[in-house]
Design an enzyme around this catalytic site. Structure first.
Site, mmCIF file in Angstrom:
data_model
loop_
_atom_site.group_PDB
_atom_site.id
_atom_site.type_symbol
_atom_site.label_atom_id
_atom_site.label_comp_id
_atom_site.label_asym_id
_atom_site.label_seq_id
_atom_site.Cartn_x
_atom_site.Cartn_y
_atom_site.Cartn_z
ATOM 1 N N TYR A 1 0.821 -1.213 0.000
ATOM 2 C CA TYR A 1 0.000 0.000 0.000
ATOM 3 C C TYR A 1 0.853 1.261 0.000
ATOM 4 C CZ TYR A 1 -4.434 -2.334 0.001
ATOM 5 O OH TYR A 1 -5.509 -3.076 -0.408
ATOM 6 N N SER B 1 -15.119 -2.490 -14.341
ATOM 7 C CA SER B 1 -15.447 -3.779 -14.955
ATOM 8 C C SER B 1 -16.761 -4.313 -14.392
ATOM 9 C CB SER B 1 -14.319 -4.783 -14.692
ATOM 10 O OG SER B 1 -14.180 -4.974 -13.300
ATOM 11 N N ASP C 1 -7.971 6.731 -4.653
ATOM 12 C CA ASP C 1 -6.843 7.632 -4.913
ATOM 13 C C ASP C 1 -7.113 9.106 -4.617
ATOM 14 O OD1 ASP C 1 -8.349 8.489 -7.196
ATOM 15 O OD2 ASP C 1 -7.413 6.933 -8.436
ATOM 16 N N HIS D 1 -14.922 2.508 -1.370
ATOM 17 C CA HIS D 1 -13.847 1.591 -0.954
ATOM 18 C C HIS D 1 -12.772 2.283 -0.116
ATOM 19 C CE1 HIS D 1 -14.910 -1.394 -4.440
ATOM 20 N NE2 HIS D 1 -15.786 -1.404 -3.457
ATOM 21 N N CYS E 1 -6.917 2.295 12.796
ATOM 22 C CA CYS E 1 -6.434 1.154 13.575
ATOM 23 C C CYS E 1 -7.162 -0.115 13.138
ATOM 24 C CB CYS E 1 -6.673 1.408 15.066
ATOM 25 S SG CYS E 1 -6.241 -0.021 16.073
#
Ligand code: OAD
Length: 244
Positions: A67, A189, A104, A119, A127
């Site tokens: 990440y 998609s 993003d 998301h 945490c």
């Protein structure tokens, strides 16, 4: 680029436009999608190693580093004409809801205001145990830091496979899909639920549904339009055609 006159009319008269975006919208900003056969993240990495709570518990450092790498890509990326045109569209209609699966933050950087992040966001942290938000500082880059409240490990504030979407965000997205006049599905998609169902929800509620994707053939049938092409090319042409 030519668009169906009925679509242009639907955009001009829309009182509420809702848009669902996916990784394809950020592809022209240089960020990899997930399912592109050559360059997609899931063609190079296994989601079960990197994007599940179990993966993080097994190997927090591996997940953290992946990440951190993705965050470094995001931080170098700039909004592209697709993002900018969605911000422009928001200024043209009375009500506008942007529902994104992207983590993003490029929609907000482009000037979009009413953004629902289904998301999460890769620039935020929380945490793993107590969910308290955590502000990362420069000293934290090496390994997952510990939560100052409970000592749990800090993780990115994104939704992993097997986790529920943030409830409020999901309900707001559902409400927008049910209440809008025009619903766009752009650069996704449509493989991940429940986001994938939102266009169907909008169609059932009699919205005009528009798909923009280089992976579809251009066609139209009653209140449903598919436009073949990249978001950064189709959206500027569409906004120009509808609003000048
Ligand atoms: P995908 O990688 O599954 O799909 C990206 C879509 O964008 C494909 O349909 C491409 O054809 C299309 N595309 C590529 N370039 C484009 C462009 N320039 N303009 C428009 N479309 C373009 O990504 P998502 O659908 O966003 O979830 O994936 C959904 C979720 O699966 C992600 O949010 C992520 C992933 O696993 C989690 O991590 C929970």
């Amino acid at each position: 680029m030519n668009f169906a006159p009925a679509l242009i009319q639907a955009l001009r008269s829309a009182r509420h436009i809702a848009v669902l975006t996916g990784a394809g919208v950020s592809a022209e900003s240089g960020l990899p999608t997930f399912r592109d056969v050559q360059t997609g993240l899931w063609s190079q990495f296994r989601p079960e190693d990197l994007a599940t709570p179990e993966a993080f518990q097994r190997n927090p450092k591996l997940v953290w580093d992946w990440y951190a790498w993705r965050r470094s890509l995001v931080e170098r990326a700039q909004p592209n004409p697709g993002h900018l045109m969605l911000a422009e569209m928001e200024r043209r209609v009375p009500q506008f809801t942007l529902i994104t699966q992207n983590v993003d933050g490029l929609h907000q950087l482009a000037g979009s205001r009413n953004v629902i992040e289904l998301h999460g966001n890769i620039r935020r942290y929380k945490c793993f145990d107590c969910q308290a938000p955590y502000a990362l500082d420069d000293a934290d880059w090496e390994a997952p830091p510990r939560c100052p409240h409970c000592g749990g490990l800090i993780r990115p504030d994104v939704v992993w496979f097997g986790e529920s979407l943030p409830t409020q965000a999901y309900w707001a997205a559902l409400e927008a899909a049910q209440g809008c006049d025009v619903f766009f599905s752009i650069g996704t998609s449509g493989r991940v639920e429940p986001a994938a169902s939102l266009p169907r929800v909008a169609r059932r509620a009699r919205a005009t549904v528009v798909t923009i994707n280089p992976d579809v053939e251009t066609h139209s049938e009653s209140h449903s339009y598919a436009i073949h092409g990249k978001a950064g090319e189709v959206l500027p042409a569409l906004v120009r055609a509808a609003w000048g």
